[in-house]
Design a protein around this motif. Structure first.
Motif, PDB file in Angstrom:
ATOM      1  N   ALA A  12       0.837  -1.207   0.000  1.00  0.00           N
ATOM      2  CA  ALA A  12       0.000   0.000   0.000  1.00  0.00           C
ATOM      3  C   ALA A  12       0.873   1.258   0.000  1.00  0.00           C
ATOM      4  O   ALA A  12       0.574   2.242  -0.695  1.00  0.00           O
ATOM      5  CB  ALA A  12      -0.928  -0.001   1.208  1.00  0.00           C
ATOM      6  N   LEU A  13       1.955   1.234   0.763  1.00  0.00           N
ATOM      7  CA  LEU A  13       2.864   2.383   0.802  1.00  0.00           C
ATOM      8  C   LEU A  13       3.516   2.599  -0.552  1.00  0.00           C
ATOM      9  O   LEU A  13       3.609   3.734  -1.046  1.00  0.00           O
ATOM     10  CB  LEU A  13       3.925   2.164   1.882  1.00  0.00           C
ATOM     11  CG  LEU A  13       4.994   3.259   2.022  1.00  0.00           C
ATOM     12  CD1 LEU A  13       4.363   4.590   2.405  1.00  0.00           C
ATOM     13  CD2 LEU A  13       6.039   2.858   3.053  1.00  0.00           C
ATOM     14  N   ASN A  14       3.949   1.528  -1.205  1.00  0.00           N
ATOM     15  CA  ASN A  14       4.574   1.645  -2.522  1.00  0.00           C
ATOM     16  C   ASN A  14       3.608   2.230  -3.550  1.00  0.00           C
ATOM     17  O   ASN A  14       4.000   3.034  -4.405  1.00  0.00           O
ATOM     18  CB  ASN A  14       5.065   0.277  -2.991  1.00  0.00           C
ATOM     19  CG  ASN A  14       6.259  -0.215  -2.203  1.00  0.00           C
ATOM     20  OD1 ASN A  14       6.930   0.555  -1.532  1.00  0.00           O
ATOM     21  ND2 ASN A  14       6.517  -1.522  -2.267  1.00  0.00           N
ATOM     22  N   SER A  66       7.241   7.488   0.425  1.00  0.00           N
ATOM     23  CA  SER A  66       8.403   6.621   0.577  1.00  0.00           C
ATOM     24  C   SER A  66       8.745   6.398   2.040  1.00  0.00           C
ATOM     25  O   SER A  66       8.374   7.168   2.919  1.00  0.00           O
ATOM     26  CB  SER A  66       9.620   7.215  -0.161  1.00  0.00           C
ATOM     27  OG  SER A  66       9.981   8.457   0.410  1.00  0.00           O
ATOM     28  N   CYS A  67       9.482   5.312   2.279  1.00  0.00           N
ATOM     29  CA  CYS A  67       9.979   4.944   3.606  1.00  0.00           C
ATOM     30  C   CYS A  67      11.499   5.076   3.566  1.00  0.00           C
ATOM     31  O   CYS A  67      12.129   4.548   2.641  1.00  0.00           O
ATOM     32  CB  CYS A  67       9.556   3.518   3.933  1.00  0.00           C
ATOM     33  SG  CYS A  67      10.339   2.825   5.416  1.00  0.00           S
ATOM     34  N   PRO A  68      12.113   5.757   4.496  1.00  0.00           N
ATOM     35  CA  PRO A  68      11.528   6.355   5.710  1.00  0.00           C
ATOM     36  C   PRO A  68      11.266   7.855   5.602  1.00  0.00           C
ATOM     37  O   PRO A  68      10.892   8.478   6.585  1.00  0.00           O
ATOM     38  CB  PRO A  68      12.633   6.101   6.727  1.00  0.00           C
ATOM     39  CG  PRO A  68      13.905   6.260   5.953  1.00  0.00           C
ATOM     40  CD  PRO A  68      13.598   5.719   4.579  1.00  0.00           C
ATOM     41  N   GLN A  69      11.445   8.416   4.411  1.00  0.00           N
ATOM     42  CA  GLN A  69      11.309   9.866   4.285  1.00  0.00           C
ATOM     43  C   GLN A  69       9.934  10.365   4.717  1.00  0.00           C
ATOM     44  O   GLN A  69       9.806  11.367   5.436  1.00  0.00           O
ATOM     45  CB  GLN A  69      11.595  10.309   2.838  1.00  0.00           C
ATOM     46  CG  GLN A  69      13.062  10.252   2.441  1.00  0.00           C
ATOM     47  CD  GLN A  69      13.514   8.841   2.114  1.00  0.00           C
ATOM     48  OE1 GLN A  69      12.680   7.940   1.948  1.00  0.00           O
ATOM     49  NE2 GLN A  69      14.828   8.632   2.016  1.00  0.00           N
ATOM     50  N   ASP A  70       8.882   9.656   4.280  1.00  0.00           N
ATOM     51  CA  ASP A  70       7.518  10.080   4.606  1.00  0.00           C
ATOM     52  C   ASP A  70       6.933   9.289   5.778  1.00  0.00           C
ATOM     53  O   ASP A  70       6.217   9.849   6.615  1.00  0.00           O
ATOM     54  CB  ASP A  70       6.614   9.911   3.377  1.00  0.00           C
ATOM     55  CG  ASP A  70       7.080  10.754   2.208  1.00  0.00           C
ATOM     56  OD1 ASP A  70       7.216  11.973   2.391  1.00  0.00           O
ATOM     57  OD2 ASP A  70       7.334  10.181   1.131  1.00  0.00           O
ATOM     58  N   VAL A  71       7.196   7.991   5.815  1.00  0.00           N
ATOM     59  CA  VAL A  71       6.672   7.129   6.876  1.00  0.00           C
ATOM     60  C   VAL A  71       7.759   6.142   7.299  1.00  0.00           C
ATOM     61  O   VAL A  71       8.356   5.472   6.453  1.00  0.00           O
ATOM     62  CB  VAL A  71       5.431   6.334   6.405  1.00  0.00           C
ATOM     63  CG1 VAL A  71       4.879   5.482   7.544  1.00  0.00           C
ATOM     64  CG2 VAL A  71       4.353   7.254   5.874  1.00  0.00           C
ATOM     65  N   SER A  72       8.008   6.072   8.609  1.00  0.00           N
ATOM     66  CA  SER A  72       8.945   5.084   9.155  1.00  0.00           C
ATOM     67  C   SER A  72       8.198   3.801   9.496  1.00  0.00           C
ATOM     68  O   SER A  72       7.032   3.851   9.922  1.00  0.00           O
ATOM     69  CB  SER A  72       9.627   5.635  10.402  1.00  0.00           C
ATOM     70  OG  SER A  72      10.461   6.726  10.081  1.00  0.00           O
ATOM     71  N   GLN A  94      14.449 -10.008   3.010  1.00  0.00           N
ATOM     72  CA  GLN A  94      15.821  -9.889   2.519  1.00  0.00           C
ATOM     73  C   GLN A  94      15.901  -9.057   1.241  1.00  0.00           C
ATOM     74  O   GLN A  94      16.970  -8.530   0.915  1.00  0.00           O
ATOM     75  CB  GLN A  94      16.408 -11.288   2.241  1.00  0.00           C
ATOM     76  CG  GLN A  94      16.290 -12.269   3.398  1.00  0.00           C
ATOM     77  CD  GLN A  94      16.972 -11.790   4.653  1.00  0.00           C
ATOM     78  OE1 GLN A  94      18.048 -11.194   4.596  1.00  0.00           O
ATOM     79  NE2 GLN A  94      16.348 -12.030   5.801  1.00  0.00           N
ATOM     80  N   VAL A  95      14.789  -8.940   0.510  1.00  0.00           N
ATOM     81  CA  VAL A  95      14.831  -8.220  -0.770  1.00  0.00           C
ATOM     82  C   VAL A  95      14.111  -6.876  -0.708  1.00  0.00           C
ATOM     83  O   VAL A  95      14.187  -6.098  -1.658  1.00  0.00           O
ATOM     84  CB  VAL A  95      14.217  -9.080  -1.904  1.00  0.00           C
ATOM     85  CG1 VAL A  95      15.018 -10.348  -2.092  1.00  0.00           C
ATOM     86  CG2 VAL A  95      12.754  -9.416  -1.634  1.00  0.00           C
ATOM     87  N   LEU A  96      13.416  -6.601   0.398  1.00  0.00           N
ATOM     88  CA  LEU A  96      12.722  -5.316   0.523  1.00  0.00           C
ATOM     89  C   LEU A  96      13.719  -4.197   0.771  1.00  0.00           C
ATOM     90  O   LEU A  96      14.692  -4.352   1.495  1.00  0.00           O
ATOM     91  CB  LEU A  96      11.710  -5.368   1.670  1.00  0.00           C
ATOM     92  CG  LEU A  96      10.516  -6.304   1.484  1.00  0.00           C
ATOM     93  CD1 LEU A  96       9.710  -6.386   2.775  1.00  0.00           C
ATOM     94  CD2 LEU A  96       9.627  -5.820   0.345  1.00  0.00           C
ATOM     95  N   ARG A  97      13.465  -3.046   0.161  1.00  0.00           N
ATOM     96  CA  ARG A  97      14.284  -1.866   0.377  1.00  0.00           C
ATOM     97  C   ARG A  97      13.392  -0.670   0.684  1.00  0.00           C
ATOM     98  O   ARG A  97      12.373  -0.504   0.031  1.00  0.00           O
ATOM     99  CB  ARG A  97      15.150  -1.562  -0.863  1.00  0.00           C
ATOM    100  CG  ARG A  97      16.219  -2.616  -1.122  1.00  0.00           C
ATOM    101  CD  ARG A  97      17.295  -2.601  -0.005  1.00  0.00           C
ATOM    102  NE  ARG A  97      18.302  -3.636  -0.193  1.00  0.00           N
ATOM    103  CZ  ARG A  97      18.234  -4.851   0.309  1.00  0.00           C
ATOM    104  NH1 ARG A  97      17.188  -5.228   1.026  1.00  0.00           N
ATOM    105  NH2 ARG A  97      19.207  -5.721   0.116  1.00  0.00           N
ATOM    106  N   PRO A  98      13.744   0.146   1.691  1.00  0.00           N
ATOM    107  CA  PRO A  98      14.968   0.038   2.482  1.00  0.00           C
ATOM    108  C   PRO A  98      14.930  -1.198   3.380  1.00  0.00           C
ATOM    109  O   PRO A  98      13.872  -1.776   3.608  1.00  0.00           O
ATOM    110  CB  PRO A  98      14.953   1.322   3.310  1.00  0.00           C
ATOM    111  CG  PRO A  98      13.510   1.633   3.484  1.00  0.00           C
ATOM    112  CD  PRO A  98      12.870   1.243   2.179  1.00  0.00           C
ATOM    113  N   LYS A  99      16.098  -1.544   3.914  1.00  0.00           N
ATOM    114  CA  LYS A  99      16.171  -2.659   4.850  1.00  0.00           C
ATOM    115  C   LYS A  99      15.326  -2.335   6.075  1.00  0.00           C
ATOM    116  O   LYS A  99      15.473  -1.272   6.681  1.00  0.00           O
ATOM    117  CB  LYS A  99      17.618  -2.895   5.267  1.00  0.00           C
ATOM    118  CG  LYS A  99      17.822  -4.082   6.183  1.00  0.00           C
ATOM    119  CD  LYS A  99      19.300  -4.237   6.562  1.00  0.00           C
ATOM    120  CE  LYS A  99      19.497  -5.391   7.531  1.00  0.00           C
ATOM    121  NZ  LYS A  99      20.904  -5.518   7.950  1.00  0.00           N
TER     122      LYS A  99
END
Length: 333
Positions: free
Chosen positions: A254-256, A261-267, A278-283
């Motif tokens: 949903a965020l994508n 973006s994470c973490p600029q807009d939502v942490s 392991q493949v999600l970015r950011p870590k």
């Protein structure tokens, strides 16, 4: 022609009584055990488990009731349980309850009819009445991951309340004040996690707006819907706790899609270090459960009951979680 116990007798020179005792799990002299095992390997002898079960009243099979076999956490736990049971000489019979309490009760009856030696239970809900049939049949039960409100059974879990308390505090330490949670409120694990979130927010003197608590089931769909609703708020949160693995994947999708973006807009901070993380970015920052250790302990507890080594009151083992650091939390200070 298949080898028989008489072929083992002929090969070893031992009595049928000694060989039978070994095959049925009894103790024999070390030198006799070596002779029998060598003969079994050389003759490719296969134990008739049905016949042995009639003698020992044991099937060497453990039933496993799961709430949803599609859940990746459950799949990983089944992997570790299967490995541990195999080490102990047991097989595993799995029944999927599909998050349906009626089906869960029917699955229990099926397992009892198959004369399993014990049952490991990942329960659908918070009530344990359906397990009365196992008690009546004297079949030991160990709960895994989820305990009950109204019944006491042996249980292996993690300290979910403290785990999410720490997750929430990690956001607070990074100067977040507007923190939301997407979690379950329909079973024990989810409710404990929500309590941990509330504990940390209240201790910090932070407000918990009603719209910041997205409570439902631990599912991809709930995570997706909950995150979408949070991001559409006029006063949206700066940090979100995703209450389990499936919820986390839905929330990230949903965020994508939102363009934020994470973490600029939502942490974000999630739960369980399973393959997709392991493949999600950011870590991602993650709360990590000791799944392999939990499974080893659950099997050990159950087999102690099966073998009559433990006959006392129900025991609850609660493991601590660890934190995997990531790049998904922005410091707002």
């Amino acid at each position: 022609m298949a080898a028989t116990i008489r072929d083992i007798k002929k090969r070893t020179g031992l009595s049928l009584a000694t060989i039978s005792k070994y095959l049925n799990g009894g103790n024999v002299l070390p030198e006799n055990r070596i002779l029998i095992e060598e003969a079994i390997n050389e003759l490719h002898y296969e134990v008739n488990e049905l016949a042995r079960g009639l003698v020992t009243h044991k099937t060497k099979t453990i039933g496993v009731l799961v709430y949803d076999i599609q859940c990746l956490f459950v799949g990983s736990m089944l992997h570790y349980l299967g490995m541990e049971l195999h080490k102990k000489g047991y097989g595993m019979l799995i029944c999927d309850s599909c998050n349906d309490e009626k089906l869960q009760k029917e699955n229990l009856q099926f397992l009892l009819s198959r004369k399993v030696d014990g049952i490991l239970v990942f329960a659908v809900g918070m009530h344990g009445k359906f397990l009365h049939a196992a008690k009546k049949a004297n079949v030991p039960v160990v709960l895994v991951d989820r305990s009950f409100q109204d019944e006491e059974y042996d249980c292996v879990e993690v300290d979910n309340r403290t785990a999410i308390y720490r997750a929430t505090n990690k956001l607070i330490e990074n100067h977040h004040k507007k923190i939301a949670v997407i979690a379950s409120n329909i079973e024990y694990t989810g409710r404990e996690r929500v309590k941990g979130y509330s504990d940390a927010m209240n201790q910090a003197g932070l407000e918990i707006p009603k719209e910041y608590c997205k409570l439902g089931g631990h599912s991809f769909e709930h995570g997706y819907r909950g995150m979408k609703e949070l991001l559409e708020l006029e006063d949206r949160p700066t940090g979100v706790i995703l209450g389990n693995y499936n919820t986390m994947l839905g929330g990230i999708m949903a965020l994508n899609e939102s363009g934020l973006s994470c973490p600029q807009d939502v942490s974000l901070i999630g739960v369980d270090n399973l393959p997709m993380t392991q493949v999600l970015r950011p870590k991602l920052w993650l709360i990590v459960q000791p799944m392999e250790t939990m499974c080893e302990k659950a099997v050990a507890m159950l087999l102690e009951r099966v073998n009559g080594e433990q006959n006392g009151m129900p025991v609850k083992i609660s493991f601590s979680t660890s934190v995997r650091e990531g790049d998904s939390i922005r410091d707002l200070g």
